[in-house]
Design an enzyme around this catalytic site. Structure first.
Site, PDB file in Angstrom:
ATOM      1  N   ASN A 482     -10.877  -6.048  -1.325  1.00  0.00           N
ATOM      2  CA  ASN A 482      -9.872  -6.101  -0.384  1.00  0.00           C
ATOM      3  C   ASN A 482      -8.876  -6.190  -0.585  1.00  0.00           C
ATOM      4  O   ASN A 482      -8.393  -7.056  -1.551  1.00  0.00           O
ATOM      5  CB  ASN A 482      -9.912  -7.895  -0.225  1.00  0.00           C
ATOM      6  CG  ASN A 482      -9.185  -7.676   1.434  1.00  0.00           C
ATOM      7  OD1 ASN A 482      -8.514  -7.187   2.232  1.00  0.00           O
ATOM      8  ND2 ASN A 482     -10.361  -8.521   2.066  1.00  0.00           N
ATOM      9  N   ASP A 483      -8.699  -4.740  -0.672  1.00  0.00           N
ATOM     10  CA  ASP A 483      -7.037  -4.405  -1.364  1.00  0.00           C
ATOM     11  C   ASP A 483      -5.566  -5.134  -0.217  1.00  0.00           C
ATOM     12  O   ASP A 483      -4.911  -5.069  -1.093  1.00  0.00           O
ATOM     13  CB  ASP A 483      -6.765  -3.084  -0.555  1.00  0.00           C
ATOM     14  CG  ASP A 483      -6.860  -2.058  -1.518  1.00  0.00           C
ATOM     15  OD1 ASP A 483      -6.797  -1.952  -2.033  1.00  0.00           O
ATOM     16  OD2 ASP A 483      -8.051  -0.920  -0.901  1.00  0.00           O
ATOM     17  N   CYS A 484      -6.032  -5.793   0.192  1.00  0.00           N
ATOM     18  CA  CYS A 484      -4.854  -7.109   1.101  1.00  0.00           C
ATOM     19  C   CYS A 484      -4.936  -8.160   0.689  1.00  0.00           C
ATOM     20  O   CYS A 484      -3.702  -9.214   1.140  1.00  0.00           O
ATOM     21  CB  CYS A 484      -4.808  -6.755   2.759  1.00  0.00           C
ATOM     22  SG  CYS A 484      -5.105  -5.025   3.504  1.00  0.00           S
TER      23      CYS A 484
END
Ligand code: BGC
Ligand code: NOJ
Length: 811
Positions: A482-484
Site C-alpha cells: 500500500n503505497d499510501c
C-alpha cells in the site's frame, strides 16, 4: 446498461455506440512500437518509451475528453464528417468499434457511405497501419474528399507539453510524393524521424496545424476538410501535422481501400542525410514497401491473429459459463500482456511521462504473463534484479530505456525485495529453468559488483529478517504494497510527495502485511535453496518463517482479524481499538496472511475472512478498509488524504480482492471465492457499464467504495496488478491448475456453479487436458492421470511433446 457486446469467436469487444460512459480504449503493438486507440479514434503512439519517443500528440484531461488521435475526415458535397464519430460528432446511421487483440476497427456510415478504419501495428514493425475502406452503399455515384490527420509530438512528451518558448520554433518537415516526414530536431542530436504515408497519389497535403485547422477552430471544425481543399502547407516551427488530401470517386456498390502508414525510423548517424538538409529515406521506403497493398496488410493482420491465438492457447477453458470463458481465455491474459508491455506508463489514466517500471509491480505482473512469454519473463527478471542493492533492498522504480534505478524515488519500500522471490519462483515453476539461479546479476547495475541470482534472493529474504521492529514484525520503511500507508514520512506541506518525504527515520513502524508475505514467500526461497543443495539454508529459512508465523499470531492478531501495522509511535493500525473516524480493519493482511496459511489450523484464518465478508464486502467488490479515514493523519500519510471511498482510502482495490479469493480457497470456501470473483470480473459486470464506466473487457485498478459518492464507478483501467492477480486467482486457485515445484497441481476450488469444465494447459512443452467435475468447493480432489488414480493433487511433469489426460473430481 450495455454499450456493446462480446464477440468471442473473433476475440473482440464490439462497441455499438460512440457514446460510451468513458473513452474505451485498446492497445496496439507488441514489442517496440505501441499505440493507444479509443473507440473514437483518439489516442497516440510512441516508440519504446512513452515519454522520450512520443510520435503523436495527445492532450490529457482535455475538453472535450479524448481529443487528438488518428482522424479521417470525409467531405462529400460539403457535408463533412468523421467515421469515428469524434471529433466532428456528426450523426452516423451506423457505428461500430471492434477492439480485438492488438487491433481496432472502427466503422461509421453516413449518407450511404460506409467508412471503415482498421488500426494495428504489424508484428516486429515500427509502424502503425491505418487502413481505410470506403464503400458506396447508395445507388448513385459518389465523389468525395478524404483527409487524413495526425498531429506530431515533438518527441519528448513532457517537453512538448511545457516548453513552448523553444518548441514553437523547432518544428520541421519534408514532403515527398505521398509521404510526409517529421524531422524536428533531426538536424541536431536526433537520429530518428517519423513519417506518414498513403499508398495513393494525393491531391494535396498539409503539415501546418494552424493552416489545416484554423487558429480558433478545433479538431471538430477544421478549415481544410470543411473547405474540401488541401493547402499544401509546409510547417516551419509551431505545430507540425500530417494530412493527406485524396479525391475519391465511387460507383454504386464500389469499394476502395487506402493504406496509411505511420512509421518511425532510426538512421545510423553517418547515414542520416541524403544530401545536406534532406533526410535519408531509404529505411522509411523499405518499410513503406512492406505495407503498400491491402494484401500485405491482410497478411500482416493474419500473422498478428496467429500470434495471439498461439499465446492464448497455453491456458484455455471450456465451460458452460461464457463470461468465465471469455475472461480466462481472452481478456484477462490480454490485459496481462498489456501490463507486461506498458508497466504503469501509458494509459488514459497514466500520462506516459510519469512512473517508470515498478520493482514490485513488474514482479507481480510477471505472475500473469510468465506462461505466455516465459523467455521474455526471464529477461525481465534479470532487468529487475539488476536494480537491487547489495543489502537486498531495491530501487522502487527503474527506467525502461536505461534499465537504471530511479533516484528520485529511491528505495525503502520494504515489501519490494520479497516480490523478486515470488517472481523468480513463478518463472522456475513454469519453465523448470533452474539455470536462471546461476546467472550473474549486478547490484545497482554495477558490473563490478555482481552475484548469482540465487544470492540476490538470499539478500531479499534476509532484508526482511535484518529489518525487524520492536514486535519482531518487519519494518515497513516508506510503505509496503500500500503505497499510501506512509508511516515514517510525516508530510505536512502540500508541495512534497507523500511517499518520499522522510522527515523521520524510525525503526518502529511495522507491517503485518510484509510478515504475511514473508510467511507466504519465504518457503519458496527455502525450496529454491533446497534444490540448489543448500539443505541448511533451507532449514534456516523455514525456521525464520515459522518464527514469523508465531509473531503474527502473537502481535499481529486483533481478535477477529489481522492487524495492519504498528505506526511510528507503536500504535496499532487496523484494530477494533482504533478511535472512531479511523479504520479498524484493512484488507491486505487478511488476504495475504491466510494465503500464507497463517491461522488456518487454529481458526484465525476463518475468523479473518468472515470479518472481511462482514465489514469490507459490498455489492461491487471488497473495499480496502473500513471505516474510511475521515481526516488527514500526518502519521499515516497518503491513505488518509483521499476522500472516503476512493483509492486506498476504502476504495475497492481490485488488486487485492483476489488475495481474499485465494484465501477463501485456502480454507476450502470455493463458492465464496467465486462470488467475490464475479463481483469485479469485467465480463460479469458488463450490464452495469453506465455505473462502472470504464471498459467492460478489462479490469480497473479501483472501483469507488461504499462510502464514496459514486459507489461502483471505476477508474484507472488497464495498467494495474489487478490483471495478474485475478488471473492467478481464477486460473491457479479457483480453477486450480498451477505449476508447482514437483508437478502440475490440479486442485479446483470453485464450487458447483461451474459444475463441469475442461482446461487445456501447456507447460514445459507438454499438454495437459484436464476434465473436471466440480461437485463442491472444498478443494478436495480425486485425480486419474491417463486412466490411473493417483494420490494427492500433484500430477508429475510429463515429457515435452506428450499429452496427458486428467480426470478430476472436485468435492
Ligand atoms: C496512488 C497509488 C500509487 C502511488 C504510486 C498514489 O497516489 O494512490 O495507487 O501506487 O500513487 O506512487
Ligand atoms: C498502485 C501501485 O502501482 C502499486 O505498486 C501499489 O501496490 C498499489 N497502487 C497500492 O498502493
Amino acid at each position: 446498461m450495455r454499450f456493446g457486446h462480446f464477440d468471442d469467436s473473433h476475440k473482440e469487444y464490439v462497441i455499438t455506440t460512440p457514446k460510451t460512459p468513458y473513452p474505451w480504449i485498446n492497445y496496439l503493438g507488441n514489442e517496440n512500437f505501441f499505440g493507444l486507440v479509443s473507440h473514437q479514434g483518439g489516442g497516440y503512439c510512441f516508440y519504446r518509451d512513452a515519454r522520450l519517443r512520443r510520435l503523436t500528440r495527445y492532450r490529457y484531461n482535455n475538453v472535450p475528453t479524448d481529443s487528438g488521435g488518428r482522424y479521417f475526415y470525409i467531405n462529400e458535397g460539403g457535408d463533412t464528417w468523421t467515421p469515428t464519430f469524434m471529433p466532428m460528432k456528426k450523426e452516423l446511421d451506423f457505428f461500430e468499434c471492434r477492439h480485438g487483440l492488438g487491433y481496432t476497427k472502427v466503422t461509421g456510415r453516413r449518407n450511404g457511405l460506409r467508412a471503415e478504419v482498421l488500426y494495428f501495428v504489424p508484428l516486429g514493425e515500427t509502424a502503425e497501419v491505418h487502413q481505410v475502406t470506403l464503400k458506396n452503399e447508395g445507388t448513385a455515384a459518389k465523389k468525395l474528399k478524404l483527409f487524413s490527420f495526425i498531429e506530431f509530438c515533438l518527441w519528448n512528451a513532457h517537453d512538448d507539453a511545457t516548453n513552448f518558448q523553444r518548441n514553437f520554433s523547432t518544428g520541421e518537415v519534408e514532403v515527398e510524393g505521398s509521404t510526409i516526414y517529421h524531422k524536428t530536431e533531426y538536424r541536431e542530436r536526433r537520429d530518428h524521424f517519423a513519417f506518414y504515408h498513403v499508398n495513393a497519389t494525393v491531391a494535396g497535403f498539409d503539415t501546418d496545424r494552424e493552416s489545416f485547422i484554423g487558429l480558433y477552430n478545433g479538431f471538430g471544425d477544421p478549415d481544410v476538410p470543411c473547405a474540401g481543399e488541401s493547402k499544401n502547407t509546409v510547417a516551419s516551427g509551431w505545430s507540425p501535422v500530417a494530412s493527406h488530401g485524396l479525391d475519391v470517386t465511387l460507383a454504386p456498390g464500389e469499394e476502395k481501400t487506402f493504406v496509411f502508414l505511420l512509421g518511425y525510423v532510426e538512421n545510423p548517424r553517418a547515414e542520416k542525410w541524403e544530401k545536406p538538409g534532406v533526410i535519408n529515406k531509404q529505411r522509411a521506403k523499405a518499410l513503406i514497401a512492406k505495407f503498400s497493398s491491402t494484401e500485405q496488410v491482410n497478411a500482416a493482420l493474419g500473422k498478428l491473429r496467429e500470434h495471439w491465438n498461439g499465446l492464448l492457447s497455453n491456458y484455455a477453458i471450456e465451460s458452460g459459463d461464457e463470461k468465465l470463458n471469455r475472461m480466462v481465455n481472452i481478456w484477462n491474459p490480454y490485459q496481462c500482456m498489456v501490463t507486461f508491455n506498458m508497466s504503469r506508463s501509458a494509459s488514459y489514466f497514466e500520462s506516459g511521462i510519469g512512473r517508470g517500471m515498478g520493482f514490485r509491480d513488474s514482479n507481480q505482473d510477471l505472475l500473469g504473463f510468465v506462461h505466455l512469454v516465459p523467455e521474455r519473463a526471464r529477461e525481465r527478471i534479470i532487468d529487475i534484479a539488476s536494480t537491487q542493492f547489495a543489502d537486498g533492498s531495491a530501487y522502487h522504480q527503474y527506467q525502461p530505456l536505461t534499465k537504471r534505478g530511479n533516484n528520485d524515488v529511491g528505495s525503502g519500500f520494504n515489501d519490494d525485495p520479497l516480490w523478486l522471490i515470488l517472481g523468480v519462483s513463478a518463472y522456475i515453476k513454469e519453465t523448470g529453468d533452474y539455470g536462471i539461479l546461476d546467472e550473474q546479476v549486478p547490484f545497482d547495475n554495477d558490473p563490478n559488483n555482481q552475484a548469482s541470482l540465487l544470492e540476490h534472493l538470499k539478500r531479499s529474504f534476509d532484508h526482511v529478517s535484518h529489518n525487524l521492529g520492536p514486535h519482531g514484525l518487519p519494518l515497513i520503511g516508506r510503505a509496503d504494497w500500500n503505497d499510501c500507508l506512509n508511516l515514517n514520512c510525516f508530510s505536512e506541506t502540500p508541495d512534497e510527495p507523500f511517499q518520499t518525504t522522510g522527515n523521520r527515520t524510525g525503526r518502529t513502524a511495522e507491517s503485518v502485511f510484509i510478515a504475511g508475505m514473508f510467511v507466504h514467500i519465504g518457503p519458496e526461497y527455502a525450496k529454491i535453496a533446497e534444490y540448489k543443495g543448500q539443505a541448511d539454508e533451507a532449514k534456516r529459512a523455514l525456521s525464520e518463517v515459522a518464527k514469523m508465523e508465531k509473531t503474527v499470531l502473537e502481535h499481529g492478531w486483533d481478535g477477529e482479524w489481522f492487524l495492519r501495522a504498528y505506526d511510528f509511535f507503536g500504535k496499532k493500525i487496523g484494530s477494533k481499538d482504533c478511535p472512531e473516524g479511523d479504520s479498524q480493519i484493512l484488507i491486505e493482511p487478511q488476504g495475504y496472511c491466510v494465503m500464507a496459511g497463517i491461522g488456518v489450523a487454529t481458526g484465525e484464518a476463518k475468523k479473518a475472512l468472515d470479518s472481511v465478508k462482514e465489514r469490507l464486502d459490498t455489492r461491487y467488490g471488497i473495499v480496502l478498509n473500513n471505516p474510511p479515514y475521515r481526516d488527514y493523519h500526518v502519521e499515516l500519510g497518503e491513505i488518509s488524504s483521499y476522500p472516503p471511498g476512493y483509492k486506498e482510502n476504502a476504495g475497492i482495490f481490485c488488486h487485492n480482492n483476489p488475495w481474499v479469493m485465494i484465501a477463501e480457497t485456502v480454507i476450502g470456501r470455493g463458492e465464496r471465492a467465486f462470488e467475490y470473483y464475479k463481483k469485479i470480473a469485467p465480463a460479469y459486470i458488463e450490464d452495469i457499464s453506465e455505473i462502472h464506466r470504464t471498459e467492460p473487457y478489462v479490469y480497473s485498478q479501483m472501483i469507488a467504495g461504499k462510502d464514496a459518492v459514486h459507489h461502483g464507478e471505476a477508474k484507472n483501467s488497464w495498467l494495474t496488478g489487478t490483471a495478474a492477480w485475478n488471473f492467478v486467482a481464477i486460473s491457479q486457485h479457483l480453477l486450480g491448475v498451477r505449476p508447482e515445484w514437483d508437478g502440475l497441481c490440479v486442485k479446483p476450488c470453485i464450487g458447483s456453479e461451474v459444475p463441469e469444465f475442461t482446461i487445456t494447459r501447456k507447460c514445459r512443452g507438454a499438454t495437459y487436458r484436464i476434465h473436471v467435475k466440480s461437485l463442491g468447493g472444498t478443494g478436495k480432489v480425486k485425480l486419474k492421470v491417463d486412466g490411473k488414480a493417483i494420490e494427492g493433487d500433484l500430477v508429475p511433469y510429463a515429457k515435452a511433446g506428450s499429452t496427458v489426460n486428467i480426470e478430476c473430481e472436485a468435492s
